[in-house]
Design a protein around this motif. Structure first.
Motif, PDB file in Angstrom:
ATOM      1  N   LEU A   1      14.244  39.764 -60.676  1.00  0.00           N
ATOM      2  CA  LEU A   1      14.507  38.358 -60.337  1.00  0.00           C
ATOM      3  C   LEU A   1      15.980  38.152 -59.996  1.00  0.00           C
ATOM      4  CD1 LEU A   1      12.752  35.733 -62.613  1.00  0.00           C
ATOM      5  CD2 LEU A   1      13.001  35.759 -60.132  1.00  0.00           C
TER       6      LEU A   1
ATOM      7  N   SER B   1      16.848  39.729 -56.632  1.00  0.00           N
ATOM      8  CA  SER B   1      16.329  38.973 -55.493  1.00  0.00           C
ATOM      9  C   SER B   1      17.071  37.651 -55.333  1.00  0.00           C
ATOM     10  CB  SER B   1      14.823  38.747 -55.631  1.00  0.00           C
ATOM     11  OG  SER B   1      14.554  37.612 -56.380  1.00  0.00           O
ATOM     12  N   ALA B   2      17.460  37.030 -56.441  1.00  0.00           N
ATOM     13  CA  ALA B   2      18.223  35.781 -56.337  1.00  0.00           C
ATOM     14  C   ALA B   2      19.577  36.036 -55.684  1.00  0.00           C
ATOM     15  CB  ALA B   2      18.401  35.155 -57.715  1.00  0.00           C
TER      16      ALA B   2
ATOM     17  N   PHE C   1      19.051  36.639 -52.034  1.00  0.00           N
ATOM     18  CA  PHE C   1      18.764  35.381 -51.352  1.00  0.00           C
ATOM     19  C   PHE C   1      20.052  34.587 -51.156  1.00  0.00           C
ATOM     20  CE2 PHE C   1      17.011  31.098 -50.827  1.00  0.00           C
ATOM     21  CZ  PHE C   1      15.954  31.348 -49.984  1.00  0.00           C
TER      22      PHE C   1
ATOM     23  N   VAL D   1      21.704  33.188 -47.720  1.00  0.00           N
ATOM     24  CA  VAL D   1      22.070  31.788 -47.480  1.00  0.00           C
ATOM     25  C   VAL D   1      23.531  31.690 -47.083  1.00  0.00           C
ATOM     26  CG1 VAL D   1      22.365  29.543 -48.575  1.00  0.00           C
ATOM     27  CG2 VAL D   1      20.314  30.872 -49.028  1.00  0.00           C
TER      28      VAL D   1
ATOM     29  N   PHE E   1      24.063  32.931 -43.577  1.00  0.00           N
ATOM     30  CA  PHE E   1      23.549  32.001 -42.569  1.00  0.00           C
ATOM     31  C   PHE E   1      24.512  30.838 -42.359  1.00  0.00           C
ATOM     32  CE2 PHE E   1      21.099  28.401 -41.092  1.00  0.00           C
ATOM     33  CZ  PHE E   1      20.327  28.958 -40.095  1.00  0.00           C
ATOM     34  N   LEU E   2      25.066  30.355 -43.480  1.00  0.00           N
ATOM     35  CA  LEU E   2      25.927  29.169 -43.368  1.00  0.00           C
ATOM     36  C   LEU E   2      27.325  29.528 -42.884  1.00  0.00           C
ATOM     37  CD1 LEU E   2      24.833  27.294 -46.603  1.00  0.00           C
ATOM     38  CD2 LEU E   2      24.098  26.872 -44.261  1.00  0.00           C
TER      39      LEU E   2
ATOM     40  N   MET F   1      23.310  35.493 -37.860  1.00  0.00           N
ATOM     41  CA  MET F   1      22.553  34.462 -38.563  1.00  0.00           C
ATOM     42  C   MET F   1      21.091  34.881 -38.692  1.00  0.00           C
ATOM     43  SD  MET F   1      24.192  31.075 -36.836  1.00  0.00           S
ATOM     44  CE  MET F   1      23.484  29.798 -37.861  1.00  0.00           C
TER      45      MET F   1
ATOM     46  N   THR G   1      18.811  35.520 -42.160  1.00  0.00           N
ATOM     47  CA  THR G   1      17.492  35.000 -42.553  1.00  0.00           C
ATOM     48  C   THR G   1      16.565  36.153 -42.913  1.00  0.00           C
ATOM     49  OG1 THR G   1      16.708  34.947 -40.284  1.00  0.00           O
ATOM     50  CG2 THR G   1      17.669  32.934 -41.130  1.00  0.00           C
TER      51      THR G   1
ATOM     52  N   MET H   1      17.203  36.963 -46.406  1.00  0.00           N
ATOM     53  CA  MET H   1      16.544  35.996 -47.286  1.00  0.00           C
ATOM     54  C   MET H   1      15.060  36.336 -47.437  1.00  0.00           C
ATOM     55  SD  MET H   1      18.326  32.590 -45.704  1.00  0.00           S
ATOM     56  CE  MET H   1      17.471  31.343 -46.616  1.00  0.00           C
ATOM     57  N   LEU H   2      14.423  36.673 -46.315  1.00  0.00           N
ATOM     58  CA  LEU H   2      12.994  37.000 -46.379  1.00  0.00           C
ATOM     59  C   LEU H   2      12.758  38.247 -47.234  1.00  0.00           C
ATOM     60  CD1 LEU H   2      11.652  36.316 -42.779  1.00  0.00           C
ATOM     61  CD2 LEU H   2      11.476  34.910 -44.811  1.00  0.00           C
TER      62      LEU H   2
ATOM     63  N   VAL I   1      12.765  37.417 -50.772  1.00  0.00           N
ATOM     64  CA  VAL I   1      11.457  36.861 -51.139  1.00  0.00           C
ATOM     65  C   VAL I   1      10.456  37.996 -51.395  1.00  0.00           C
ATOM     66  CG1 VAL I   1       9.509  35.527 -50.286  1.00  0.00           C
ATOM     67  CG2 VAL I   1      11.825  34.705 -49.903  1.00  0.00           C
TER      68      VAL I   1
ATOM     69  N   SER J   1      11.041  39.682 -54.718  1.00  0.00           N
ATOM     70  CA  SER J   1      10.580  38.912 -55.866  1.00  0.00           C
ATOM     71  C   SER J   1       9.049  38.889 -55.909  1.00  0.00           C
ATOM     72  CB  SER J   1      11.167  37.508 -55.859  1.00  0.00           C
ATOM     73  OG  SER J   1      10.710  36.800 -54.758  1.00  0.00           O
ATOM     74  N   LEU J   2       8.416  38.813 -54.733  1.00  0.00           N
ATOM     75  CA  LEU J   2       6.944  38.821 -54.715  1.00  0.00           C
ATOM     76  C   LEU J   2       6.399  40.116 -55.297  1.00  0.00           C
ATOM     77  CD1 LEU J   2       6.053  37.228 -51.275  1.00  0.00           C
ATOM     78  CD2 LEU J   2       5.407  36.384 -53.525  1.00  0.00           C
TER      79      LEU J   2
END
Lengths: 482, 101
Positions: free
Chosen positions: B9, B12-13, B16, B20, B23-24, B32, B36, B39-40, B43, B46-47
């Motif tokens: 966890l 993955s956090a 992520f 983010v 991207f910003l 960019m 993303t 980020m995917l 995810v 974590s899945l």
């Protein structure tokens, strides 16, 4: 395994399940056919005829094959109930009308016609799936199919720098938002051990936010991801740019179809999956609604591009529609459905007039003196603008009435007052167009003749807007919440 | 050895968060896009972790779908970037200001 899945006959005949997705199958089949014969039908209207026929067939089959009782299919991935049928018909109508509206802009410019209509149909398939999804996986796939097709549609005129810019902005923000939605889905799965809405609801009712504040993160992320799809503030930044850069029929499709599908998904998630967390959820949604209504109404005041103006108007309308979800009751959701239905037709109508006037329709200043040149078109625009403002006897009034009523019943009096005040502000925006049309002298020659297909689509939108205003109750029998 | 859930966890956090931030903070369109993707993948991680933790295959199936969709997304994105580069060579996000009042 924590989440016990409501699995319907694991090895039952697949054919039974296929009957549930007949409208989607019609759309996918037609889209594949169009891609296959795209080269042969370049200079013919075959694609338009096929797409309209598919839309009519999908709408009819959605009603015809609708089971008497809500039926789940594909191992609990989708359900077909009154809610899904309602949105399927609405989405099919949107596709049909968008196709009619895009007759001219597609004929006039070099757009691959087969591809264009195939993308429209596939986007609509995604919308239908997200309306009938009862699992986060199907919900995500439906929304993503819609978004990816919509991005390509926005940028389909590859030679125009404005279309490129609109597409890339939409793409970047959409992929960011879908990553947020996905992280929310993953955390929801981790916290509840389920991805189906019933399983999530069961797990949440045992251990809700009160005992596990960590749940606020997935709840917020999923809401944010869905708020992006309906372009609610603060996730609205893509809408004005995408609408302005896209061709007008695509903008109409985004404003009507995309928003209806997003609202359908948001409604089911809020009511079924996160139904036990209404208190926190309605706080989040109230914030979204208030910001959208205020920002949409106020920012629209300074616009001079018609598509941009309608984009801000659609942001405000997303806010109004979300008011229906605050109560977390079936009654509120059916108010949202009524709002979405009438909103789709009045927005398609307003965009229809913009399309009918061609390049002239895209700039606010060029509406001067339209009433003396094209009295019929000006009168129709007046009808749609009155409806968007929410003045009786139009459908817009009926829609605002039920939605504000549901906000009052949910004890959000301040929000209801805000909604009424912002309606008055938005009247300034819409009446600006009316003043230009009726009280100024024409500055340029009358617009050229309007294709018959565009006229038919606008007339249909006008009919729904009028009938909805005169007998708003005619829809309530259909607007049943899940 | 099974990696504990809290570690998965946390990683993955962090991943992520990196996505983010990228991207910003970045102004290059390709970077960019890569952010993303990061980020995917956070995810997906974590899945897979949750799936292992819950002893339920659902998470892994979801991750497979996410990978497929991410590929489609990248194809669409790169297509648009190519079209944009043809009309405006070397444009970054900062140069995209034509759609304004």
């Amino acid at each position: 395994m924590i989440g016990t899945v409501v699995t319907q006959k694991a090895s039952g005949p697949v054919l039974d399940d296929l009957v549930l997705v007949v409208p989607e199958l019609i759309f996918v089949g037609t889209a594949l056919l169009l891609i296959l014969i795209a080269r042969r039908i370049r200079k013919t209207p075959v694609a338009i005829v096929l797409t309209v026929a598919a839309a009519v067939a999908a709408a009819l089959s959605a009603v015809w094959f609708a089971p008497a009782e809500p039926t789940t299919g594909f191992a609990g991935m989708i359900t077909v109930d009154g809610y899904a049928t309602f949105f399927r018909v609405l989405i099919a109508a949107t596709v049909g009308m968008t196709t009619l509206l895009s007759v001219r802009s597609i004929v006039g410019e070099e757009v691959p016609r087969g591809d264009y209509h195939a993308l429209l149909l596939l986007a609509a398939t995604g919308m239908m799936f997200s309306a009938s999804a009862i699992d986060l996986l199907t919900l995500y796939l439906g929304l993503e199919l819609t978004t990816l097709c919509a991005i390509v549609l926005v940028g389909i005129k590859v030679d125009r720098p404005l279309a490129n810019e609109a597409a890339i902005k939409y793409f970047l923000l959409a992929s960011f938002a879908s990553a947020l939605l996905l992280y929310g889905i993953a955390l929801t799965y981790g916290a509840t051990g389920a991805t189906d809405f019933a399983g999530i609801a069961a797990a949440l009712s045992k251990e809700g936010l009160a005992s596990a504040p960590f749940l606020l993160v997935p709840l917020g992320l999923v809401t944010a991801g869905l708020a992006f799809k309906i372009a609610a503030v603060p996730f609205h930044a893509w809408a004005p740019d995408a609408y302005q850069g896209a061709s007008a029929p695509v903008a109409a499709f985004l404003a009507a179809g995309s928003k209806a599908a997003g609202l359908a998904a948001l409604g089911r998630v809020c009511l079924v999956a996160f139904g036990s967390e209404t208190e926190v959820l309605s706080l989040l949604l109230a914030g979204l609604a208030a910001l959208s209504i205020i920002a949409g109404s106020v920012l629209a005041l300074s616009q001079t591009d018609m598509k941009r103006l309608l984009a801000y108007s659609s942001i405000a309308h997303a806010g109004y529609a979300v008011l229906g979800l605050l109560a977390g009751t079936g009654e509120g959701v059916s108010a949202m459905m009524t709002y979405a239905f009438f909103y789709v037709f009045m927005t398609l109508g307003a965009f229809g007039v913009v399309i009918a006037l061609g390049k002239r329709g895209e700039e606010l200043d060029r509406y001067q003196g339209l009433a003396s040149q094209r009295p019929g078109m000006a009168a129709l625009m007046l009808l749609f603008l009155l409806s968007l403002t929410g003045i009786p006897p139009t459908a817009g009034f009926a829609a605002k009435f039920v939605i504000i009523q549901s906000a009052v019943r949910a004890d959000h009096i301040a929000l209801a007052i805000l909604a009424v005040v912002c309606s008055v502000i938005s009247a300034f925006i819409y009446m600006r167009v009316v003043v230009l049309m009726y009280m100024k002298d024409p500055q340029e020659a009358a617009p050229s003749r309007v294709p018959i297909a565009v006229t038919v689509a606008i007339a249909l939108a006008a009919l729904v807007t009028l009938v909805g205003g005169i007998s708003p109750g005619s829809l309530t029998a259909w607007a049943v919440s899940p | 050895m099974i990696v504990p859930m809290s570690t998965v966890l946390a990683v993955s956090a962090i991943l992520f968060g990196i996505g983010v931030f990228g991207f910003l903070a970045r102004r290059n369109i390709i970077l960019m896009l890569v952010s993303t993707e990061v980020m995917l993948n956070a995810v997906n991680l974590s899945l897979a972790g949750f799936s292992q933790h819950l002893d339920d295959p659902r998470g892994q199936v979801l991750a497979l779908f996410v990978i497929a969709v991410a590929a489609a997304e990248a194809a669409v994105g790169l297509g648009i970037v190519i079209a944009l580069n043809r009309n405006k060579p070397g444009a970054g996000v900062g140069d995209l200001t034509d759609l304004k009042q």
